[in-house]
Design an enzyme around this catalytic site. Structure first.
Site, short mmCIF file in Angstrom:
data_model
loop_
_atom_site.label_atom_id
_atom_site.label_comp_id
_atom_site.label_asym_id
_atom_site.label_seq_id
_atom_site.Cartn_x
_atom_site.Cartn_y
_atom_site.Cartn_z
N TRP A 126 0.87 -0.70 -0.24
CA TRP A 126 -0.01 0.21 -0.22
C TRP A 126 1.13 1.37 -0.12
O TRP A 126 1.92 1.30 0.65
CB TRP A 126 -1.24 0.04 1.53
CG TRP A 126 -2.04 1.17 1.29
CD1 TRP A 126 -2.74 1.91 0.74
CD2 TRP A 126 -1.29 2.48 1.96
NE1 TRP A 126 -2.72 2.90 0.82
CE2 TRP A 126 -1.99 3.95 1.89
CE3 TRP A 126 -0.55 2.66 3.65
CZ2 TRP A 126 -1.59 5.08 2.70
CZ3 TRP A 126 -0.94 3.24 3.62
CH2 TRP A 126 -1.84 4.59 3.54
N GLU A 141 -2.87 -2.56 -3.29
CA GLU A 141 -4.17 -2.34 -2.29
C GLU A 141 -4.31 -0.61 -3.09
O GLU A 141 -3.50 0.75 -2.65
CB GLU A 141 -3.69 -2.11 -0.72
CG GLU A 141 -4.75 -1.59 -0.38
CD GLU A 141 -4.37 -2.11 1.32
OE1 GLU A 141 -4.19 -2.70 1.73
OE2 GLU A 141 -5.47 -1.46 1.96
N ASP A 197 -9.80 -3.39 -0.14
CA ASP A 197 -9.09 -3.00 0.88
C ASP A 197 -11.01 -2.39 1.42
O ASP A 197 -11.65 -1.46 0.21
CB ASP A 197 -8.68 -1.61 1.56
CG ASP A 197 -8.69 -1.57 3.30
OD1 ASP A 197 -9.88 -1.32 3.65
OD2 ASP A 197 -8.02 -1.39 3.94
N HIS A 222 -11.70 1.59 1.68
CA HIS A 222 -11.03 2.54 0.11
C HIS A 222 -11.67 2.64 -1.02
O HIS A 222 -11.32 2.61 -1.53
CB HIS A 222 -9.71 1.66 -0.52
CG HIS A 222 -8.69 1.35 0.71
ND1 HIS A 222 -7.42 1.08 0.98
CD2 HIS A 222 -8.59 1.89 2.12
CE1 HIS A 222 -7.26 1.17 1.72
NE2 HIS A 222 -7.57 1.94 2.66
N ASP A 244 -12.49 6.00 5.51
CA ASP A 244 -12.13 5.00 5.64
C ASP A 244 -10.83 4.54 7.59
O ASP A 244 -9.86 5.62 7.29
CB ASP A 244 -10.75 4.92 5.06
CG ASP A 244 -9.89 4.03 4.89
OD1 ASP A 244 -10.30 2.73 5.65
OD2 ASP A 244 -8.35 3.90 4.97
N ASP A 261 -7.81 -5.20 8.74
CA ASP A 261 -7.26 -4.49 8.39
C ASP A 261 -7.69 -3.16 9.36
O ASP A 261 -9.48 -2.25 9.13
CB ASP A 261 -7.48 -3.54 7.02
CG ASP A 261 -6.09 -2.29 7.43
OD1 ASP A 261 -5.49 -1.94 7.90
OD2 ASP A 261 -6.04 -1.66 6.19
C1 RNT Z 1 -3.83 2.09 4.68
C2 RNT Z 1 -3.83 0.54 4.40
C3 RNT Z 1 -3.21 -0.05 4.57
C4 RNT Z 1 -2.15 -0.25 5.97
C5 RNT Z 1 -1.11 -1.30 6.25
C6 RNT Z 1 -0.59 -0.97 7.45
O1 RNT Z 1 -5.46 2.33 4.04
O2 RNT Z 1 -5.49 -0.08 4.45
O3 RNT Z 1 -3.68 -1.55 4.14
O4 RNT Z 1 -3.22 -0.67 6.63
O5 RNT Z 1 -0.66 -1.19 4.99
ZN ZN Z 2 -5.50 -2.10 4.18
#
Ligand code: RNT
Ligand code: ZN
Length: 420
Positions: free
Chosen positions: A186, A227, A260, A263, A295, A327
């Site tokens: 990410w 991501e 995610d 996101h 988020d 997460d």
């Molecule tokens: C951040 C992302 C990501 C992080 C991790 C630590 O918005 O969701 O996944 O939370 O990589």
């Molecule tokens: Zn994430």
């Protein structure tokens, strides 16, 4: 096991059998499918590097609850406590900045396998798996808001080195634990305010990724996933790694995505994206989380959104293609309780999905009987799922109901509150 739990389970089993659902099979699948817990719930995303921390990077834990893990040892101890109260197969997703050896002078461009070796020992001893992520947030080299998409060649090179090393370490984690590692990339890069050039940073990010992936990768031990994100704290106007950016990149280079749940636009539901993305990607990683208005990464709840995500995996038997990770991070309540609750809720949704009479519902759908489909979908929500959950917990030697909290409260007194 209490005789009440056993009796309730027997009734439930019969009830499910009438609908063509095999509870024993569901329980086996539940117990053998790994769910990954995000280690950054336990240290507030602080990491254990001895380098100056800097704000920025688009993630932030809020709250001042005492007792966060301050080093790898404490982190492992806390994670083990979490896992001891959640039935199932466990993986811990460790961040690159959570080095487990107490070394001065180690920075993200000089990390080596040995800095994570204690995690490997711990995972092997306890039959856990490990996932990984290269962490960009809170580091002085990301304080401009840019890492792999930076126009500063020095910054960009620092992060390319870091990501390459991280993927190598992830392969080592997968190889030595015997459970393949899943890594999420990410990249927080973006602008707080309006930009006049959205293209150039994306060209640079693409070049950096090409360079990172241009190494012989040992895919049997680790896969890297990409991501995307809509926006972050401090990068409200523009995120380089948007969904379209990674979707295109994934399609062209055959790299899996990480979806995610927080996101996307707030009413977008990632359960609807899985089947579409699996036409493009061989595999996906999920970050199950609870976005509250934005988020916000609240503790995963036993809610409809989470249920839809897990239903989607189970209905299609995508256990090998879609990897379930969480997460969420909340520093305003006990971090271990947060961990247990979010993981149990994810697990409950998973088990409940495994108990859905999907075949019968699909039959109604295939026959065009949408009345029956809706009735079955609604009625199956109140099948005696809870009796099966309690039974799973107790057969695994874990508290079925909320008595697990007492254990966490005891641990808080004995361990966490002594950390000053
Ligand atoms: C951040 C992302 C990501 C992080 C991790 C630590 O918005 O969701 O996944 O939370 O990589
Ligand atoms: Zn994430």
């Amino acid at each position: 096991m209490s005789s009440m739990t056993e009796q309730a389970y027997r009734f439930a089993k019969e009830r499910y059998e009438e609908l063509g659902v095999d509870t024993e099979q569901a329980i086996r699948t539940y117990l053998e499918t790994p769910i990954t817990f995000n280690a950054w719930q336990l240290d507030d995303d602080a990491g254990f590097l001895k380098v100056e921390r800097s704000s920025g990077g688009g993630v932030m834990a809020t709250g001042n609850y005492p007792g966060r893990a301050r080093d790898g040892g404490e982190l492992m101890c806390d994670a083990k406590k979490v896992f001891s109260l959640v039935p199932g197969t466990h993986k811990l997703s460790v961040q690159s900045k959570q080095i487990a050896t107490d070394k001065d002078g180690v920075d993200l461009d000089t990390i080596e396998k040995e800095h994570y070796e204690p995690y490997v020992q711990w995972a092997k001893e306890n039959n856990y798996g490990l996932d990984f992520n290269p962490s960009c947030s809170g580091h002085p080299m990301s304080s401009t808001g840019f890492t792999l998409a930076s126009s500063d060649e020095g910054i960009r090179r620092f992060w390319i080195t870091h990501f390459k090393k991280a993927s190598e370490i992830a392969e080592y984690l997968g190889e030595s634990t015997g459970m393949r590692c899943i890594t999420n990339y990410w990249i927080p890069d973006g602008y707080k305010d309006y930009t006049a050039d959205m293209y150039s940073p994306r060209v640079r990010l693409e070049e950096s990724l090409n360079e990172i992936f241009d190494r012989p990768r040992r895919l049997e031990y680790n896969i890297d996933t990409l991501e995307s994100k809509l926006f972050g704290v401090g990068v409200e106007a523009y995120t380089v790694g948007s969904h379209e950016f990674y979707m295109g990149y994934a399609a062209r280079h055959n790299i899996p995505l990480c979806l995610d749940a927080g996101h996307f636009h707030i009413s977008e539901d990632i359960s609807n994206k899985i089947s579409a993305m699996l036409l493009t990607c061989d595999e996906l990683l999920l970050h199950v989380t609870r976005p509250m208005r934005w988020d916000s990464d609240h503790v995963v709840s036993f809610d409809d959104t989470t249920q839809s995500i897990l239903n989607e995996i189970v209905r299609n038997r995508w256990f090998d293609r879609v990897h379930i990770g969480t997460d969420y991070f909340d520093a305003s309540i006990n971090r271990i309780a947060a961990g247990v609750l979010g993981l149990r809720n994810t697990g409950k949704c998973f088990l409940r999905a495994l108990l859905e009479p999907t075949e019968a519902i699909r039959e109604a759908e295939r026959a065009g009987n949408y009345t029956r489909r809706l009735v079955m979908l609604e009625e199956s929500k109140t099948l005696p799922f809870n009796a099966v959950w309690d039974y799973v917990c107790e057969t695994q030697g874990m508290p079925a109901g909320m008595e697990w909290l007492q254990e966490v409260e005891q641990y808080e007194k004995d361990v966490q509150l002594k950390r000053r």
